[in-house]
Design a protein around this motif. Sequence first.
Motif, short mmCIF file in Angstrom:
data_model
loop_
_atom_site.label_atom_id
_atom_site.label_comp_id
_atom_site.label_asym_id
_atom_site.label_seq_id
_atom_site.Cartn_x
_atom_site.Cartn_y
_atom_site.Cartn_z
N ALA A 94 0.56 -1.47 0.39
CA ALA A 94 -0.20 0.07 -0.23
C ALA A 94 1.24 1.24 0.23
O ALA A 94 1.42 1.24 1.00
CB ALA A 94 -0.98 0.26 1.46
N GLU A 95 1.11 2.10 -1.47
CA GLU A 95 1.77 3.73 -0.89
C GLU A 95 0.89 4.28 0.20
O GLU A 95 0.02 4.20 0.57
CB GLU A 95 1.45 3.86 -1.91
N PRO A 96 1.72 5.35 0.43
CA PRO A 96 1.97 6.51 1.26
C PRO A 96 0.14 7.15 1.00
O PRO A 96 0.25 7.25 -0.88
CB PRO A 96 2.65 6.72 1.90
N ARG A 97 -0.25 7.31 2.16
CA ARG A 97 -2.10 8.08 1.68
C ARG A 97 -1.53 9.67 1.91
O ARG A 97 -1.07 9.80 3.22
CB ARG A 97 -3.17 6.96 2.18
N GLY A 98 -2.46 10.71 1.25
CA GLY A 98 -3.35 11.51 2.07
C GLY A 98 -1.83 12.47 0.75
O GLY A 98 -1.97 14.03 1.37
N PHE A 99 -0.92 12.02 0.20
CA PHE A 99 0.45 13.29 -0.11
C PHE A 99 0.36 14.14 -1.42
O PHE A 99 0.35 14.87 -2.22
CB PHE A 99 1.83 12.59 -0.47
N ALA A 100 -1.20 12.78 -2.51
CA ALA A 100 -0.81 13.38 -4.33
C ALA A 100 -1.94 14.18 -4.20
O ALA A 100 -2.56 14.82 -3.16
CB ALA A 100 -1.33 11.74 -4.59
N THR A 101 -1.51 15.30 -5.34
CA THR A 101 -2.24 16.28 -5.88
C THR A 101 -2.66 16.23 -7.27
O THR A 101 -1.80 15.38 -7.81
CB THR A 101 -1.32 17.68 -5.09
N ALA A 102 -3.25 17.07 -7.52
CA ALA A 102 -3.31 17.07 -9.33
C ALA A 102 -1.79 17.71 -9.86
O ALA A 102 -1.71 17.11 -10.84
CB ALA A 102 -4.35 18.07 -9.85
N ASN A 103 -0.84 18.16 -9.41
CA ASN A 103 0.30 17.99 -9.94
C ASN A 103 1.44 16.94 -9.69
O ASN A 103 2.70 17.90 -9.31
CB ASN A 103 0.88 19.34 -9.67
N THR A 104 1.49 16.08 -9.18
CA THR A 104 2.29 15.28 -8.18
C THR A 104 1.71 14.35 -9.31
O THR A 104 1.66 13.20 -9.67
CB THR A 104 2.18 14.45 -6.77
N ALA A 105 4.30 13.49 -9.88
CA ALA A 105 3.91 12.40 -10.72
C ALA A 105 4.39 11.21 -9.43
O ALA A 105 5.00 11.17 -8.97
CB ALA A 105 5.12 13.00 -12.00
N GLU A 106 3.88 9.72 -9.78
CA GLU A 106 4.01 8.74 -9.92
C GLU A 106 5.40 8.28 -10.18
O GLU A 106 4.78 7.69 -11.72
CB GLU A 106 2.96 7.59 -9.67
N ILE A 107 6.27 7.45 -9.97
CA ILE A 107 7.30 7.40 -10.66
C ILE A 107 7.85 6.07 -10.13
O ILE A 107 8.61 5.82 -9.00
CB ILE A 107 9.22 8.37 -10.62
N CYS A 108 8.34 4.73 -11.01
CA CYS A 108 8.44 3.53 -10.31
C CYS A 108 10.06 3.35 -11.25
O CYS A 108 10.26 3.80 -12.52
CB CYS A 108 7.68 2.87 -11.12
N GLN A 109 11.15 3.90 -10.60
CA GLN A 109 12.24 3.97 -10.61
C GLN A 109 12.70 3.02 -10.78
O GLN A 109 13.05 1.87 -9.99
CB GLN A 109 13.11 4.69 -9.21
#
Length: 539
Positions: free
Chosen positions: A40-55
């Motif tokens: 489960a990824e951390p919750r509550g941080f994402a916004t419309a301007n964040t990008a999810e990156i699998c490095q």
Amino acid sequence: MSHRTMDWLMLLGCVSLWAGLTLAEVGSFSGCTEYFYQGAEPRGFATANTAEICQRYNNRYHFATLYDRPNRIPRWSAYTLGNAACSGQPRKRSQWFVEPQLAHPDESPEMTTEADSTLTLDERRSSQAINEDYEDPSYDRGHLNPNTFQCNDSRMATFTLTNAAPMDPCFNRIHWYKLEKTLKTQLTMRCRSVGGTPYLVTGAVPSDREKSPIEGEDKKGDRNRPYNRVSVPSHIWTAVCCDHRDNNRKFSFAFIGENQEASSLQIIPVEQLNAELSRLYKTSAPVEVFADDFGSESQKGQEVLSAIKKALYNSFQNLLTDPYSQLVKRRKLDRATTQGMTSKNLDQNNVQLTRFLMDISSLADGHSQFEKTYEQDDLAPAVARVARASGTSDPVCPFDELNFGVTSTGWSCVKETSCACQGYKYSWCYTSDKNDWDYCCTEECTVNPESKRYECPRGDGSTTQCSPHGYSMQTISGTACQSDHPCGLYGKRYFWCYTDDKKKWDYCCSPQHYCGNHGYGYQWCYIQDPEKSWQYCTP
């Protein structure tokens, strides 16, 4: 703030990439859920301007990052602890990678150096930090997922600017460095080696865009930087949990510290960190770093915390007694400190971990607290000089504990070597991936009264030329040195430093001289000892 919130405060006074193929995928965490506790990824941080990156590096995922596009720093990176015993690993790289796909989603997911990128400079600047944002020596390029926690390909993958944030040099090199080093040791011994999996999430809180967290002055942007684009975080935090099939071996806790020279470090339960981060990030939804806060009150967790506190406290004591070789004579300070700690006038009850450190906001204050005792025992002069030195405006942290990773002429040690004999009679370390090496000092670097040059013992009965590490961060033209390359000899007869990532360099004044008229109608200084070559300069 309650006493529980201030569970423990710790005073702390005060990275460049492989030229191989690195990949990252933007837009989903579906390929890297193994780096999240319970998937489960951390919750509550994402916004419309964040990008999810699998490095991704060499066709394998290594960690996950939530990237804040407007602030151009990661909000967090999630990772696990790698193998503790990995040899032949470089400590620093000369190039960092950027990710073109952040500017254009249809671009290749391959990370690349800016020189090899097909994007224009404006396109590279559009949605991420680039190398020129870190040319200001006021800040380090600080890892969130630490390169020292990983090996081989996983280590290479950490050297991306989407895993970096501007950190105060003293905070990064002393505060966070000591925490990471101690944390790695404890998690390896008490979690990984007994069959557990250490999950970690490290984050950066973007600062107020109208206020500089470093200067504390109103500015048009958030820091005094050339392009005013990348947010300097107000806080850096790490949440830790050890997952284990045996519930008695599970534990979790968290750290959060202010990203500034005189910083306090809180060690708190994860659920308490969640509440603090909700306030700092100003989130609309509750923050949840882990799927649960298991083990926050476990006996095993308390044992690990006690060990970490003890190690960090010992490190603080070392700051008072050891790294002053360029400020005062080490033997005199050590003697003064030893006498002071055994003084009949010193209240030993005030030198406890919590009570003593909670009242100190800087190293200078720490020395002030001892100064009255030292005066009573006629020991004030040495301590007073150190206290004054710790309060200077020099951007170089005067208490840099990384001297064991720096050679006699100033080069940083690489390939997981540090200054040691390593099979030889003299102390040395590698300084490049090409097996270049240099001698190291086994005692402080001082001026030889006969040669008038800086020299130091190298461990085999001989001496070697040396330069005081970090004595200046400014060249003769007034240009700032690179933050990880202060003025030094670096194998030359004259003092110099690099001034940008492109290997541009300039002369520095000798540490025995300074920029001034010196009886002439122009500004100049010696750049070589003993008083040989000179250059015009700007004071």
